[in-house]
Design a protein around this motif. Sequence first.
Motif, PDB file in Angstrom:
ATOM      1  N   HIS A   1      55.897   5.406   6.839  1.00 13.90           N
ATOM      2  CA  HIS A   1      55.817   5.843   5.279  1.00 13.90           C
ATOM      3  C   HIS A   1      57.114   6.908   5.290  1.00 13.90           C
ATOM      4  O   HIS A   1      57.136   7.781   6.066  1.00 13.90           O
ATOM      5  N   SER A   2      57.746   6.888   4.130  1.00 13.29           N
ATOM      6  CA  SER A   2      58.821   7.748   3.816  1.00 13.29           C
ATOM      7  C   SER A   2      59.829   8.103   4.773  1.00 13.29           C
ATOM      8  O   SER A   2      60.509   7.023   5.352  1.00 13.29           O
ATOM      9  N   LEU A   3      59.898   9.252   5.536  1.00 11.10           N
ATOM     10  CA  LEU A   3      60.940   9.654   6.478  1.00 11.10           C
ATOM     11  C   LEU A   3      60.696   8.694   7.884  1.00 11.10           C
ATOM     12  O   LEU A   3      61.585   8.248   8.223  1.00 11.10           O
ATOM     13  N   GLY A   4      59.332   8.665   8.091  1.00 13.66           N
ATOM     14  CA  GLY A   4      59.240   7.640   9.262  1.00 13.66           C
ATOM     15  C   GLY A   4      59.464   6.116   8.905  1.00 13.66           C
ATOM     16  O   GLY A   4      59.916   5.631   9.916  1.00 13.66           O
ATOM     17  N   GLY A   5      59.364   5.798   7.703  1.00 16.02           N
ATOM     18  CA  GLY A   5      60.106   4.464   7.428  1.00 16.02           C
ATOM     19  C   GLY A   5      61.526   4.286   7.612  1.00 16.02           C
ATOM     20  O   GLY A   5      62.097   3.358   8.128  1.00 16.02           O
ATOM     21  N   ALA A   6      62.251   5.363   7.137  1.00 16.35           N
ATOM     22  CA  ALA A   6      63.476   5.713   7.302  1.00 16.35           C
ATOM     23  C   ALA A   6      64.038   5.508   8.875  1.00 16.35           C
ATOM     24  O   ALA A   6      64.879   4.956   9.191  1.00 16.35           O
ATOM     25  N   THR A   7      63.347   6.252   9.499  1.00 13.74           N
ATOM     26  CA  THR A   7      63.574   6.358  11.024  1.00 13.74           C
ATOM     27  C   THR A   7      63.215   4.877  11.789  1.00 13.74           C
ATOM     28  O   THR A   7      64.130   4.490  12.475  1.00 13.74           O
ATOM     29  N   ALA A   8      62.188   4.163  11.422  1.00 14.29           N
ATOM     30  CA  ALA A   8      61.990   2.735  11.696  1.00 14.29           C
ATOM     31  C   ALA A   8      63.301   1.996  11.574  1.00 14.29           C
ATOM     32  O   ALA A   8      63.605   1.071  12.303  1.00 14.29           O
ATOM     33  N   ALA A   9      63.416   1.946  10.062  1.00 15.67           N
ATOM     34  CA  ALA A   9      64.748   1.118   9.581  1.00 15.67           C
ATOM     35  C   ALA A   9      65.784   1.341  10.459  1.00 15.67           C
ATOM     36  O   ALA A   9      66.780   0.442  10.917  1.00 15.67           O
ATOM     37  N   LEU A  10      66.273   2.568  10.917  1.00 18.75           N
ATOM     38  CA  LEU A  10      67.604   3.103  11.470  1.00 18.75           C
ATOM     39  C   LEU A  10      67.157   2.406  13.066  1.00 18.75           C
ATOM     40  O   LEU A  10      68.169   1.988  13.633  1.00 18.75           O
ATOM     41  N   LEU A  11      66.192   2.565  13.595  1.00 15.61           N
ATOM     42  CA  LEU A  11      65.854   2.151  14.818  1.00 15.61           C
ATOM     43  C   LEU A  11      66.031   0.684  15.022  1.00 15.61           C
ATOM     44  O   LEU A  11      66.720   0.046  15.980  1.00 15.61           O
ATOM     45  N   ALA A  12      65.389   0.043  14.028  1.00 17.53           N
ATOM     46  CA  ALA A  12      65.700  -1.486  13.816  1.00 17.53           C
ATOM     47  C   ALA A  12      67.251  -1.912  13.973  1.00 17.53           C
ATOM     48  O   ALA A  12      67.753  -2.663  14.819  1.00 17.53           O
ATOM     49  N   MET A  13      67.907  -1.254  13.083  1.00 12.93           N
ATOM     50  CA  MET A  13      69.393  -1.321  13.101  1.00 12.93           C
ATOM     51  C   MET A  13      70.146  -1.227  14.574  1.00 12.93           C
ATOM     52  O   MET A  13      71.133  -2.060  15.135  1.00 12.93           O
ATOM     53  N   LEU A  14      69.581  -0.149  15.287  1.00 11.95           N
ATOM     54  CA  LEU A  14      70.053   0.237  16.594  1.00 11.95           C
ATOM     55  C   LEU A  14      69.624  -0.771  17.718  1.00 11.95           C
ATOM     56  O   LEU A  14      70.572  -1.325  18.434  1.00 11.95           O
ATOM     57  N   LEU A  15      68.308  -1.310  17.508  1.00 10.21           N
ATOM     58  CA  LEU A  15      68.004  -2.400  18.218  1.00 10.21           C
ATOM     59  C   LEU A  15      68.576  -3.624  18.159  1.00 10.21           C
ATOM     60  O   LEU A  15      68.992  -4.270  19.358  1.00 10.21           O
ATOM     61  N   PRO A  33      63.000   6.168   2.082  1.00  8.18           N
ATOM     62  CA  PRO A  33      64.174   6.592   1.378  1.00  8.18           C
ATOM     63  C   PRO A  33      65.481   6.256   1.711  1.00  8.18           C
ATOM     64  O   PRO A  33      65.572   5.523   2.596  1.00  8.18           O
ATOM     65  N   ALA A  34      66.547   6.224   0.807  1.00 11.72           N
ATOM     66  CA  ALA A  34      67.884   5.895   0.889  1.00 11.72           C
ATOM     67  C   ALA A  34      68.316   6.448   2.115  1.00 11.72           C
ATOM     68  O   ALA A  34      68.403   7.699   2.121  1.00 11.72           O
ATOM     69  N   CYS A  35      68.623   5.542   3.644  1.00 15.59           N
ATOM     70  CA  CYS A  35      69.110   6.538   4.587  1.00 15.59           C
ATOM     71  C   CYS A  35      70.376   5.891   5.092  1.00 15.59           C
ATOM     72  O   CYS A  35      71.010   6.642   5.974  1.00 15.59           O
ATOM     73  N   VAL A  36      70.735   4.807   4.417  1.00 14.68           N
ATOM     74  CA  VAL A  36      72.106   4.349   4.636  1.00 14.68           C
ATOM     75  C   VAL A  36      72.931   3.886   3.348  1.00 14.68           C
ATOM     76  O   VAL A  36      72.536   4.027   2.362  1.00 14.68           O
ATOM     77  N   THR A  37      74.280   3.687   3.739  1.00 13.14           N
ATOM     78  CA  THR A  37      75.151   3.446   2.447  1.00 13.14           C
ATOM     79  C   THR A  37      74.524   2.018   1.958  1.00 13.14           C
ATOM     80  O   THR A  37      73.989   1.190   2.752  1.00 13.14           O
ATOM     81  N   GLU A  38      74.871   1.951   0.828  1.00  9.55           N
ATOM     82  CA  GLU A  38      74.654   0.396  -0.019  1.00  9.55           C
ATOM     83  C   GLU A  38      75.082  -0.702   0.788  1.00  9.55           C
ATOM     84  O   GLU A  38      74.404  -1.622   1.012  1.00  9.55           O
TER      85      GLU A  38
END
Length: 83
Positions: A1-15, A33-38
């Motif tokens: 949720h929220s910040l954790g969701g952003a962290t999970a999204a970034l981790l998925a991209m890295l993986l 939340p928005a955590c990357v560029t469009e």
Amino acid sequence: HSLGGATAALLAMLLRERGGPCGLATCFTFACPACVTEELARACASYVFSLVNNTDVIPMFSQANMEHLREEVLQSSWYDDPV
């Protein structure tokens, strides 16, 4: 949720970038939340999904939206009005 969701999204991209056994990672977030560029958001749209309540403001904020809001507040008449 929220910040954790952003962290999970970034981790998925890295993986996915690393490949290997986690190279097909998929991520489901809540109120991310928005955590990357469009551009990057569009590139990962096939494997990062976010469920958003349409009344939750956090996922709608981006740096550009926050800067725009700041300018509106600074230009408003109530900003200079002491309470």
